[in-house]
Design a protein around this motif. Structure first.
Motif, PDB file in Angstrom:
ATOM      1  N   LEU A   1       0.824  -1.203   0.000  1.00 52.47           N
ATOM      2  CA  LEU A   1       0.000   0.000   0.000  1.00 52.47           C
ATOM      3  C   LEU A   1       0.860   1.256   0.000  1.00 52.47           C
ATOM      4  N   LYS A   2       0.305   2.336  -0.500  1.00 50.83           N
ATOM      5  CA  LYS A   2       0.999   3.613  -0.484  1.00 50.83           C
ATOM      6  C   LYS A   2       1.109   4.159   0.936  1.00 50.83           C
ATOM      7  N   GLU A   3       0.070   3.915   1.722  1.00 49.24           N
ATOM      8  CA  GLU A   3       0.039   4.361   3.112  1.00 49.24           C
ATOM      9  C   GLU A   3      -0.879   3.431   3.892  1.00 49.24           C
ATOM     10  N   PRO A   4      -0.797   3.406   5.200  1.00 55.84           N
ATOM     11  CA  PRO A   4      -1.688   2.536   5.974  1.00 55.84           C
ATOM     12  C   PRO A   4      -3.155   2.789   5.626  1.00 55.84           C
ATOM     13  N   ASP A   5      -3.948   1.743   5.682  1.00 54.46           N
ATOM     14  CA  ASP A   5      -5.354   1.828   5.275  1.00 54.46           C
ATOM     15  C   ASP A   5      -6.184   0.974   6.230  1.00 54.46           C
ATOM     16  N   ALA A   6      -6.866   1.633   7.152  1.00 60.65           N
ATOM     17  CA  ALA A   6      -7.593   0.919   8.203  1.00 60.65           C
ATOM     18  C   ALA A   6      -8.725   0.061   7.663  1.00 60.65           C
ATOM     19  N   ALA A   7      -9.293   0.448   6.528  1.00 66.48           N
ATOM     20  CA  ALA A   7     -10.480  -0.254   6.015  1.00 66.48           C
ATOM     21  C   ALA A   7     -10.172  -1.111   4.792  1.00 66.48           C
ATOM     22  N   PHE A   8      -8.904  -1.341   4.469  1.00 65.34           N
ATOM     23  CA  PHE A   8      -8.555  -1.968   3.196  1.00 65.34           C
ATOM     24  C   PHE A   8      -9.156  -3.363   3.031  1.00 65.34           C
ATOM     25  N   PHE A   9      -9.146  -4.162   4.084  1.00 69.35           N
ATOM     26  CA  PHE A   9      -9.714  -5.507   3.980  1.00 69.35           C
ATOM     27  C   PHE A   9     -11.180  -5.429   3.570  1.00 69.35           C
ATOM     28  N   THR A  10     -11.898  -4.484   4.151  1.00 67.00           N
ATOM     29  CA  THR A  10     -13.339  -4.369   3.897  1.00 67.00           C
ATOM     30  C   THR A  10     -13.631  -3.690   2.577  1.00 67.00           C
ATOM     31  N   THR A  11     -13.002  -2.539   2.328  1.00 66.34           N
ATOM     32  CA  THR A  11     -13.390  -1.726   1.183  1.00 66.34           C
ATOM     33  C   THR A  11     -12.672  -2.097  -0.110  1.00 66.34           C
TER      34      THR A  11
END
Length: 559
Positions: free
Chosen positions: A329-339
């Protein structure tokens, strides 16, 4: 000054204070009269709740001096106007349906209102606010739950202050089924969705000789398309035909699906192991190249604007073994698994890559491509699709989570009364999409003891979208005033017969961790409040007609 003149002056001053300017000198202080404003909506027989709500809204706004017209449109025409002719319309009744991946607030908080999605994506009302953008971006990369919660709630507050939508209600989903045809304890309730979800479709057990799950939809479909989120009903079919790397479980949390394992190595690195032996419905194997292409395709050009935001944070996706890939990822993504991982459909590269390359040279995007023969790898496969009448999916017996029913049959019925008759006669055995009076379903359960009713607060919501590209809706003060004139509690009780909760934001009370308590109560309300807000913003009523503030001309053509 004569007494008569004093009375005239006093009356004029009082009228001005009240916002009711008389003709003459006071009228000269007003701008042009506001044109007739049109609310487009699905026909009353198709969606009586939203139609009644629009009638109640228009009634209050006419008291403010606005000329408001309700205009019925078939759903396909309404969608075409709202999504693809973004400068033409004034207002539309609309809904954001509850989807599994909306259990995380990112899709609604970010995609609905971020400026990057205004041209062709979800932000069809065209609200652009740099302060909101910063909040939406910050909550996406904040991995601490409590700090992210605070950002999501701040975003709700900022939206409340600006009223980019006229938020109305979170409906109570009303579902019903025939327990003589479908085993009662085999239905699955999913948080914020009720019984209408993929886990029900996989687990529901037929009783007797009839092996089909037959459900209804209240509106025709537009497409069965893995790169276009074309509507609520369409998405039900899409998630059954195409697999995804993860799925949202009944508990609302993402879990591995086509990926056997998903490992967060560090905040920007994710390793996945893909299931062995997966096949598309035409028998072709699902390869790592297909998986990688499925992560790449939505971000190519502007061909898939609705899916593009979900892959925007992917810096790189690459093979690391025979069945493994790594996403950086370019930056951390709290919702990546979901979205992202629970949102994107796995598609065959051999079919879609040539189509994509062709559409890169066309003025229209790939959403316009007609998928004659949808091929996925999911638990159901398409056998017949008449989008305005009926869609038939059959069980994919080779799938690792093969359904227990032989067929999933969707019947389009746009008349509420006719739909209840179909349920009573056994022509459908699952009432999956109901837009009428829930009391009628209750009454049916009393007459027909085989019918079981279920209720659940939706994570989706009903609203009126106003086109912020078109004055006077570009004025936040005007939007706040019109919002204040609308009694949401009354609409919930009258139009939805009490089967709804008043709304003032995109996050549902079905998601208590994210929901901003008190946000509905914080709204200014009442017709006199609305008049005061308009007066303070410079709007004037002349001869019963609301005018723009002084010096503002009406330069927007009527819809």
């Amino acid at each position: 000054m004569h007494r008569r003149d004093l009375l005239k002056a006093g009356t004029a001053a009082a009228a001005l204070i009240a916002g009711l300017s008389p003709t003459g000198a006071f009228a000269q202080q007003a701008g042009d009269p506001i044109r007739k404003l049109v609310i487009i909506n699905r026909p009353q027989s198709n969606n009586p709740q939203a139609w009644q709500a629009s009638e109640m809204i228009a009634q209050e706004w006419r008291k403010l001096g606005l000329d408001v017209e309700l205009r019925a449109m078939p759903r396909q025409q309404q969608s075409e106007v709202v999504w693809n002719n973004r400068d033409r319309w004034d207002m539309t009744m609309w809904q954001m349906v509850g989807r599994p991946e909306r259990g995380d607030p990112d899709e609604l908080v970010y995609n609905l209102f971020h400026s990057s999605t205004a041209a062709t994506g979800y932000n069809f009302v065209g609200w652009v606010d740099p302060a909101y953008d910063r909040l939406a971006e910050a909550q996406r990369i904040e991995t601490n739950p409590e700090r992210r919660q605070a950002l999501v709630r701040q975003a709700q507050e900022l939206a409340s202050q600006n009223q980019p939508y006229l938020f109305l209600v979170f409906p109570t989903q009303v579902h019903a089924f025939n327990k003589a045809q479908l085993r009662e304890n085999s239905f699955v309730t999913q948080a914020g969705l009720g019984l209408r979800n993929i886990w029900t479709y996989l687990n529901v057990e037929p009783i007797g000789n009839r092996k089909d799950l037959v459900l209804n939809a209240s509106e025709p479909m537009l497409a069965i398309h893995p790169l276009w989120i074309s509507g609520a009903t369409d998405s039900w079919v899409t998630e059954l035909v195409w697999d995804r790397l993860m799925r949202i479980g009944p508990d609302g949390l993402p879990r591995p699906w086509a990926a056997e394992t998903v490992t967060q190595v560090d905040p920007t690195t994710i390793d996945l192991t893909i299931r062995a032996g997966m096949k598309f419905h035409d028998g072709a194997p699902v390869t790592l190249d297909d998986v990688l292409y499925s992560l790449e395709a939505p971000g190519i050009g502007n061909e898939s604007p609705m899916y593009k935001p979900f892959v925007a944070n992917i810096a790189k996706a690459e093979k690391t073994g025979e069945r493994t890939i790594r996403i950086t990822l370019k930056e951390p993504d709290a919702a990546f698994f979901t979205t992202c991982l629970a949102k994107l459909n796995i598609i065959p590269k051999s079919f879609w890559d040539p189509v994509m390359r062709d559409y890169l040279n066309r003025p229209e995007n790939i959403e316009r491509f007609v998928v004659d023969r949808p091929i996925g790898s999911g638990p159901f496969k398409v056998t017949r699709a008449r989008l305005s009448e009926e869609v038939v999916l059959e069980r994919n017996a080779d799938h690792w989570a093969a359904p227990k029913v032989d067929r999933w049959i969707l019947r389009i019925s746009q008349n509420v009364e006719a739909t209840l008759g179909m349920l009573n006669r056994g022509e459908i055995n699952f009432l999956a999409d109901y837009t009428g009076d829930p009391e009628l379903v209750k009454q049916l359960t009393q007459r027909n003891r085989n019918i079981v009713m279920s209720e659940a607060v939706d994570i989706g919501f009903q609203f009126l979208g106003w086109n912020i590209r078109r004055p006077p809706f570009n004025d936040p003060a005007f939007r706040r005033a019109l919002s204040a004139a609308v009694n949401r509690e009354l609409i919930a009780n009258a139009a939805w017969n009490g089967f709804a909760q008043a709304s003032n934001g995109v996050v549902s009370p079905a998601l208590p961790f994210w929901y901003r308590q008190g946000i509905v109560e914080s709204l200014p309300s009442g017709i006199e409040t609305a008049r005061r807000l308009l007066q303070e913003a410079g709007y004037r009523v002349v001869n019963g007609r609301l005018h723009y503030p002084p010096g503002v001309r009406e330069q927007t053509s009527a819809f």
